[in-house]
Design a protein around this motif. Structure first.
Motif, PDB file in Angstrom:
ATOM      1  N   UNK A 105      -6.264  13.036  -1.447  1.00 23.17           N
ATOM      2  CA  UNK A 105      -5.775  12.904  -2.820  1.00 23.17           C
ATOM      3  C   UNK A 105      -4.326  12.442  -2.744  1.00 23.17           C
ATOM      4  N   UNK A 106      -3.814  11.903  -3.840  1.00 26.01           N
ATOM      5  CA  UNK A 106      -2.415  11.497  -3.910  1.00 26.01           C
ATOM      6  C   UNK A 106      -1.712  12.279  -5.014  1.00 26.01           C
ATOM      7  N   UNK A 107      -0.443  12.555  -4.792  1.00 27.57           N
ATOM      8  CA  UNK A 107       0.362  13.204  -5.822  1.00 27.57           C
ATOM      9  C   UNK A 107       0.499  12.228  -7.001  1.00 27.57           C
ATOM     10  N   UNK A 108       0.843  12.722  -8.188  1.00 25.08           N
ATOM     11  CA  UNK A 108       0.967  11.850  -9.365  1.00 25.08           C
ATOM     12  C   UNK A 108       1.979  10.723  -9.151  1.00 25.08           C
TER      13      UNK A 108
ATOM     14  N   UNK B 178       7.987   6.711  -5.105  1.00 20.29           N
ATOM     15  CA  UNK B 178       9.227   5.948  -4.944  1.00 20.29           C
ATOM     16  C   UNK B 178       8.822   4.520  -4.611  1.00 20.29           C
ATOM     17  N   UNK B 179       9.512   3.568  -5.176  1.00 17.31           N
ATOM     18  CA  UNK B 179       9.282   2.163  -4.885  1.00 17.31           C
ATOM     19  C   UNK B 179      10.503   1.640  -4.145  1.00 17.31           C
ATOM     20  N   UNK B 180      10.256   0.991  -3.010  1.00 13.89           N
ATOM     21  CA  UNK B 180      11.347   0.530  -2.150  1.00 13.89           C
ATOM     22  C   UNK B 180      11.310  -0.991  -2.064  1.00 13.89           C
ATOM     23  N   UNK B 181      12.464  -1.582  -2.277  1.00 17.60           N
ATOM     24  CA  UNK B 181      12.629  -3.029  -2.133  1.00 17.60           C
ATOM     25  C   UNK B 181      13.901  -3.289  -1.345  1.00 17.60           C
ATOM     26  N   UNK B 182      13.877  -4.304  -0.496  1.00 17.35           N
ATOM     27  CA  UNK B 182      15.090  -4.765   0.176  1.00 17.35           C
ATOM     28  C   UNK B 182      15.402  -6.136  -0.404  1.00 17.35           C
ATOM     29  N   UNK B 183      16.551  -6.254  -1.027  1.00 14.76           N
ATOM     30  CA  UNK B 183      16.979  -7.506  -1.647  1.00 14.76           C
ATOM     31  C   UNK B 183      18.416  -7.792  -1.246  1.00 14.76           C
ATOM     32  N   UNK B 184      18.657  -8.995  -0.745  1.00 17.06           N
ATOM     33  CA  UNK B 184      20.006  -9.420  -0.358  1.00 17.06           C
ATOM     34  C   UNK B 184      20.670  -8.408   0.573  1.00 17.06           C
ATOM     35  N   UNK B 185      19.898  -7.867   1.517  1.00 16.82           N
ATOM     36  CA  UNK B 185      20.437  -6.923   2.493  1.00 16.82           C
ATOM     37  C   UNK B 185      20.631  -5.517   1.967  1.00 16.82           C
ATOM     38  N   UNK B 186      20.254  -5.269   0.728  1.00 14.43           N
ATOM     39  CA  UNK B 186      20.441  -3.944   0.120  1.00 14.43           C
ATOM     40  C   UNK B 186      19.081  -3.300  -0.133  1.00 14.43           C
ATOM     41  N   UNK B 187      18.969  -2.014   0.216  1.00 21.50           N
ATOM     42  CA  UNK B 187      17.744  -1.263  -0.052  1.00 21.50           C
ATOM     43  C   UNK B 187      17.849  -0.667  -1.443  1.00 21.50           C
ATOM     44  N   UNK B 188      16.825  -0.941  -2.252  1.00 19.24           N
ATOM     45  CA  UNK B 188      16.784  -0.420  -3.627  1.00 19.24           C
ATOM     46  C   UNK B 188      15.579   0.506  -3.755  1.00 19.24           C
ATOM     47  N   UNK B 189      15.842   1.720  -4.168  1.00 19.68           N
ATOM     48  CA  UNK B 189      14.793   2.724  -4.340  1.00 19.68           C
ATOM     49  C   UNK B 189      14.755   3.118  -5.809  1.00 19.68           C
ATOM     50  N   UNK B 190      13.573   3.004  -6.403  1.00 18.24           N
ATOM     51  CA  UNK B 190      13.416   3.408  -7.798  1.00 18.24           C
ATOM     52  C   UNK B 190      12.318   4.458  -7.892  1.00 18.24           C
ATOM     53  N   UNK B 191      12.386   5.259  -8.928  1.00 17.64           N
ATOM     54  CA  UNK B 191      11.371   6.283  -9.169  1.00 17.64           C
ATOM     55  C   UNK B 191      10.136   5.648  -9.788  1.00 17.64           C
ATOM     56  N   UNK B 192       8.978   6.149  -9.408  1.00 16.47           N
ATOM     57  CA  UNK B 192       7.734   5.716 -10.029  1.00 16.47           C
ATOM     58  C   UNK B 192       7.035   4.624  -9.243  1.00 16.47           C
ATOM     59  N   UNK B 193       5.858   4.242  -9.749  1.00 12.35           N
ATOM     60  CA  UNK B 193       5.056   3.223  -9.062  1.00 12.35           C
ATOM     61  C   UNK B 193       5.675   1.833  -9.189  1.00 12.35           C
TER      62      UNK B 193
ATOM     63  N   UNK C 104       0.813   1.193 -14.956  1.00 10.39           N
ATOM     64  CA  UNK C 104      -0.586   0.958 -15.319  1.00 10.39           C
ATOM     65  C   UNK C 104      -1.107   2.144 -16.104  1.00 10.39           C
ATOM     66  N   UNK C 105      -2.147   1.902 -16.870  1.00 12.99           N
ATOM     67  CA  UNK C 105      -2.785   2.998 -17.597  1.00 12.99           C
ATOM     68  C   UNK C 105      -3.589   3.859 -16.636  1.00 12.99           C
ATOM     69  N   UNK C 106      -4.181   3.198 -15.621  1.00 12.28           N
ATOM     70  CA  UNK C 106      -4.950   3.918 -14.618  1.00 12.28           C
ATOM     71  C   UNK C 106      -3.988   4.487 -13.583  1.00 12.28           C
ATOM     72  N   UNK C 107      -4.364   5.597 -12.974  1.00  9.88           N
ATOM     73  CA  UNK C 107      -3.532   6.192 -11.931  1.00  9.88           C
ATOM     74  C   UNK C 107      -4.357   6.325 -10.666  1.00  9.88           C
ATOM     75  N   UNK C 108      -3.771   5.919  -9.540  1.00 13.31           N
ATOM     76  CA  UNK C 108      -4.453   6.080  -8.256  1.00 13.31           C
ATOM     77  C   UNK C 108      -4.401   7.561  -7.898  1.00 13.31           C
ATOM     78  N   UNK C 109      -5.585   8.161  -7.812  1.00 13.93           N
ATOM     79  CA  UNK C 109      -5.661   9.596  -7.532  1.00 13.93           C
ATOM     80  C   UNK C 109      -5.948   9.916  -6.081  1.00 13.93           C
ATOM     81  N   UNK C 110      -6.424   8.916  -5.335  1.00 18.06           N
ATOM     82  CA  UNK C 110      -6.730   9.156  -3.942  1.00 18.06           C
ATOM     83  C   UNK C 110      -7.212   7.891  -3.267  1.00 18.06           C
ATOM     84  N   UNK C 111      -7.524   8.032  -1.983  1.00 21.50           N
ATOM     85  CA  UNK C 111      -7.982   6.886  -1.209  1.00 21.50           C
ATOM     86  C   UNK C 111      -8.902   7.363  -0.102  1.00 21.50           C
TER      87      UNK C 111
END
Length: 111
Positions: A41-44, A49-64, A68-75
């Motif tokens: 299962x996956x946590x909500x 955290x969403x991670x992007x590296x742009x122009x040599x800088x790591x950007x971390x944002x909260x959330x997917x 989406x309306x659907x949520x991935x609940x597991x895999x």
């Protein structure tokens, strides 16, 4: 062939249709037969955290990464002979009735 099976909620679903098997039966069938290799299962998505590296800088944002309306609940990671077999395995999962199942074939790096 390996497949990533994503298990998603479906907020638009309003039927009381019964799935073909319980989640316990599905796990026993697929993990017992070796068709499923790993999963959980996956946590909500609010805890993602969403991670992007742009122009040599790591950007971390909260959330997917994408809202989406659907949520991935597991895999689950499936090992099947082909896509048809993976579809047959995934279609028995209870969330194929109550939610959404997405299958993605693995694309090995050496191909």
């Amino acid at each position: 062939m390996k497949f990533l099976m994503l298990v998603l909620s479906d907020p638009a679903r309003s039927s009381d249709e019964e799935p073909p098997v319980s989640i316990e039966q599905w796990v026993d069938e697929t993990y017992g037969s070796g068709k499923a290799l790993d999963g959980d299962r996956l946590r909500p998505s609010a805890e993602a955290k969403t991670i992007r590296r742009r122009d040599g800088e790591v950007r971390v944002t909260d959330g997917p990464a994408t809202p989406a309306h659907e949520e991935i609940g597991g895999f689950d990671i499936l090992e099947c002979a082909d896509l048809d077999e993976a579809v047959a395995v995934a279609s028995r999962h209870p969330m194929a009735t109550a939610g959404i199942i997405e299958l993605r074939p693995a694309w090995p790096l050496d191909l």
